[in-house]
Design a protein around this motif. Structure first.
Motif, PDB file in Angstrom:
ATOM      1  N   ARG A   1       0.804  -1.225   0.000  1.00  0.00           N
ATOM      2  CA  ARG A   1       0.000   0.000   0.000  1.00  0.00           C
ATOM      3  C   ARG A   1       0.840   1.279   0.000  1.00  0.00           C
ATOM      4  N   THR A   2       2.032   1.206  -0.524  1.00  0.00           N
ATOM      5  CA  THR A   2       2.869   2.391  -0.678  1.00  0.00           C
ATOM      6  C   THR A   2       2.380   3.173  -1.886  1.00  0.00           C
ATOM      7  N   ARG A   3       2.349   4.480  -1.744  1.00  0.00           N
ATOM      8  CA  ARG A   3       1.979   5.330  -2.868  1.00  0.00           C
ATOM      9  C   ARG A   3       3.255   5.706  -3.619  1.00  0.00           C
ATOM     10  N   TYR A   4       3.126   5.952  -4.908  1.00  0.00           N
ATOM     11  CA  TYR A   4       4.278   6.399  -5.682  1.00  0.00           C
ATOM     12  C   TYR A   4       3.823   7.276  -6.840  1.00  0.00           C
ATOM     13  N   THR A   5       4.743   8.088  -7.313  1.00  0.00           N
ATOM     14  CA  THR A   5       4.446   9.121  -8.285  1.00  0.00           C
ATOM     15  C   THR A   5       4.569   8.627  -9.724  1.00  0.00           C
ATOM     16  N   GLU A   6       4.217   9.503 -10.645  1.00  0.00           N
ATOM     17  CA  GLU A   6       4.325   9.195 -12.070  1.00  0.00           C
ATOM     18  C   GLU A   6       5.779   8.940 -12.474  1.00  0.00           C
ATOM     19  N   GLY A   7       6.715   9.671 -11.880  1.00  0.00           N
ATOM     20  CA  GLY A   7       8.123   9.472 -12.190  1.00  0.00           C
ATOM     21  C   GLY A   7       8.606   8.088 -11.786  1.00  0.00           C
ATOM     22  N   ILE A   8       8.173   7.637 -10.616  1.00  0.00           N
ATOM     23  CA  ILE A   8       8.533   6.295 -10.155  1.00  0.00           C
ATOM     24  C   ILE A   8       7.878   5.246 -11.046  1.00  0.00           C
ATOM     25  N   GLN A   9       6.644   5.482 -11.449  1.00  0.00           N
ATOM     26  CA  GLN A   9       5.950   4.568 -12.360  1.00  0.00           C
ATOM     27  C   GLN A   9       6.722   4.464 -13.679  1.00  0.00           C
ATOM     28  N   TYR A  10       7.154   5.602 -14.204  1.00  0.00           N
ATOM     29  CA  TYR A  10       7.920   5.601 -15.453  1.00  0.00           C
ATOM     30  C   TYR A  10       9.229   4.827 -15.282  1.00  0.00           C
ATOM     31  N   LEU A  11       9.927   5.075 -14.196  1.00  0.00           N
ATOM     32  CA  LEU A  11      11.185   4.370 -13.911  1.00  0.00           C
ATOM     33  C   LEU A  11      10.955   2.864 -13.843  1.00  0.00           C
ATOM     34  N   ALA A  12       9.957   2.448 -13.088  1.00  0.00           N
ATOM     35  CA  ALA A  12       9.677   1.017 -12.915  1.00  0.00           C
ATOM     36  C   ALA A  12       9.332   0.350 -14.241  1.00  0.00           C
TER      37      ALA A  12
ATOM     38  N   VAL B   1       9.211  -1.507   1.007  1.00  0.00           N
ATOM     39  CA  VAL B   1       9.268  -2.340   2.213  1.00  0.00           C
ATOM     40  C   VAL B   1      10.271  -1.762   3.214  1.00  0.00           C
ATOM     41  N   MET B   2      11.455  -1.406   2.729  1.00  0.00           N
ATOM     42  CA  MET B   2      12.467  -0.844   3.631  1.00  0.00           C
ATOM     43  C   MET B   2      12.041   0.525   4.158  1.00  0.00           C
ATOM     44  N   GLY B   3      11.483   1.350   3.287  1.00  0.00           N
ATOM     45  CA  GLY B   3      11.020   2.671   3.720  1.00  0.00           C
ATOM     46  C   GLY B   3      10.009   2.571   4.846  1.00  0.00           C
ATOM     47  N   LYS B   4       9.062   1.672   4.690  1.00  0.00           N
ATOM     48  CA  LYS B   4       8.060   1.470   5.745  1.00  0.00           C
ATOM     49  C   LYS B   4       8.699   0.973   7.045  1.00  0.00           C
TER      50      LYS B   4
END
Length: 126
Positions: free
Chosen positions: A28-39, A53-56
């Motif tokens: 349930r981590t949120r992420y931005t359009e930039g992260i989506q593009y990177l992934a 997981v680590m951030g949480k």
């Protein structure tokens, strides 16, 4: 390959803010359009998942977490014994955790991401 890497860097630099927020169902981590593009572009959903997981798990140590991925050169691989590492810091140099990777096909030599308020984002989107 170098052209693709340069193109990826140029494209990532164009992300500022985000009109759409995505959610990683696993944690349930949120992420931005930039992260989506990177992934999507770098086939790096593993990075999104690991960083989430680590951030949480580190939120009780810092509300702001800088995530620094570094792929090692061949001589560094011999010294370190692995291909890459991610270092998680509070943004002020205090290391909170490290992850080592024995193999990676991630195209960039290094990248920095931020994890703030359960959201993963690029520095240009902060």
């Amino acid at each position: 390959m170098e052209t693709n890497i340069q193109h990826l860097k140029e494209q990532l630099a164009q992300f500022h803010g985000s009109q759409q927020i995505f959610t990683l169902p696993l944690c349930r981590t949120r992420y931005t359009e930039g992260i989506q593009y990177l992934a999507q572009t770098a086939n790096a959903f593993w990075l999104l998942t690991d960083a989430s997981v680590m951030g949480k798990s580190l939120r009780d140590k810092s509300r702001f977490i800088a995530i620094d991925f570094k792929r090692y050169t061949p001589s560094e691989v011999e010294t370190h014994g692995h291909d890459a590492a991610i270092t998680y810091t509070d943004g002020n140099g205090t290391v909170l955790a490290r992850q080592q990777y024995h193999f990676t096909d991630f195209p960039l030599e290094q990248i920095r991401l931020f994890f703030v308020g359960n959201t993963l984002l690029l520095p240009s989107e902060y």
